[in-house]
Design a protein around this motif. Structure first.
Motif, short mmCIF file in Angstrom:
data_model
loop_
_atom_site.label_atom_id
_atom_site.label_comp_id
_atom_site.label_asym_id
_atom_site.label_seq_id
_atom_site.Cartn_x
_atom_site.Cartn_y
_atom_site.Cartn_z
N GLU A 14 0.35 -1.30 0.28
CA GLU A 14 -0.06 0.08 0.05
C GLU A 14 1.27 1.34 -0.16
O GLU A 14 1.85 0.92 0.57
N THR A 15 0.51 1.85 -0.74
CA THR A 15 1.10 3.81 -0.71
C THR A 15 0.60 4.72 0.00
O THR A 15 -1.14 4.72 -0.20
N TYR A 16 0.84 5.26 1.16
CA TYR A 16 -0.37 5.91 2.41
C TYR A 16 0.50 7.93 1.20
O TYR A 16 1.43 8.06 1.31
N PRO A 17 -0.45 8.57 1.44
CA PRO A 17 0.57 9.83 1.83
C PRO A 17 1.23 10.08 2.96
O PRO A 17 0.41 10.28 3.81
N LEU A 18 2.24 10.85 2.66
CA LEU A 18 3.23 11.58 3.36
C LEU A 18 2.17 12.28 4.49
O LEU A 18 3.14 11.42 5.83
N PRO A 19 1.68 12.44 4.66
CA PRO A 19 0.98 12.39 6.58
C PRO A 19 0.38 12.14 7.31
O PRO A 19 0.20 11.83 8.02
N ASP A 20 -0.41 11.32 6.40
CA ASP A 20 -0.81 9.95 6.79
C ASP A 20 -0.16 8.75 7.63
O ASP A 20 0.07 8.50 8.58
N PHE A 21 1.55 8.51 6.08
CA PHE A 21 2.30 7.76 7.17
C PHE A 21 2.91 8.23 8.14
O PHE A 21 3.46 7.66 8.76
N VAL A 22 2.95 9.62 8.49
CA VAL A 22 3.83 9.93 9.36
C VAL A 22 3.03 9.49 10.76
O VAL A 22 3.57 9.41 11.81
N ALA A 23 1.76 9.91 10.43
CA ALA A 23 0.68 9.91 11.54
C ALA A 23 0.33 8.43 11.84
O ALA A 23 0.83 8.42 13.15
N ARG A 24 0.29 7.61 10.99
CA ARG A 24 0.82 6.49 11.15
C ARG A 24 1.59 5.58 11.58
O ARG A 24 1.44 5.30 13.58
N SER A 25 2.45 6.33 11.15
CA SER A 25 3.73 5.48 12.19
C SER A 25 4.09 5.77 13.45
O SER A 25 4.48 5.33 14.64
N ARG A 26 3.64 7.38 14.26
CA ARG A 26 3.51 7.42 15.15
C ARG A 26 2.87 7.74 16.20
O ARG A 26 2.93 7.14 17.55
N THR A 27 1.32 7.01 15.18
CA THR A 27 0.25 6.64 16.57
C THR A 27 1.11 4.64 16.70
O THR A 27 1.24 4.56 17.94
N ALA A 28 1.45 4.29 16.09
CA ALA A 28 2.16 2.79 16.20
C ALA A 28 3.27 2.76 17.07
O ALA A 28 3.08 2.27 17.71
N LEU A 29 3.36 3.62 16.61
CA LEU A 29 5.39 3.70 17.19
C LEU A 29 5.50 3.67 18.82
O LEU A 29 5.89 3.63 20.02
#
Length: 95
Positions: free
Chosen positions: A33-48
């Motif tokens: 899957e490919t994620y919009p950059l802001p969404d990728f950063v937000a998901r990474s922040r939440t998960a990590l």
């Protein structure tokens, strides 16, 4: 606690292998899957942050590796600025 790595491709085509001390990353990303950059950063922040908290609950201290990975993702994302349409691809999970 099972740790894992996840491989990503930044908008400029550069690949990176990222670290998580928990499999929670699988709840936020899908390989291919490919994620919009802001969404990728937000998901990474939440998960990590969840992963780091799980380590804290088990060992009494947050996971510095997870927090360091988050910092690297946030710093790397900044080099793309606020260009619209920039996307990050999750290539694979490595367990």
């Amino acid at each position: 606690m099972p740790e894992m790595r996840f491989q990503i491709r930044w908008p400029d085509g550069a690949d990176e292998t990222c670290y998580s001390p928990s499999l929670v990353i699988k709840d936020y990303f899908v390989p291919g899957e490919t994620y919009p950059l802001p969404d990728f950063v937000a998901r990474s922040r939440t998960a990590l942050m969840i992963a780091s908290e799980r380590v804290r609950e088990k060992y009494g201290t947050p996971c510095s590796l997870a927090l360091g990975q988050l910092a690297r993702i946030e710093i790397s994302a900044q080099r793309f600025g606020t260009k619209s349409g920039e996307r990050v691809t999750v290539i694979a999970f490595v367990e």
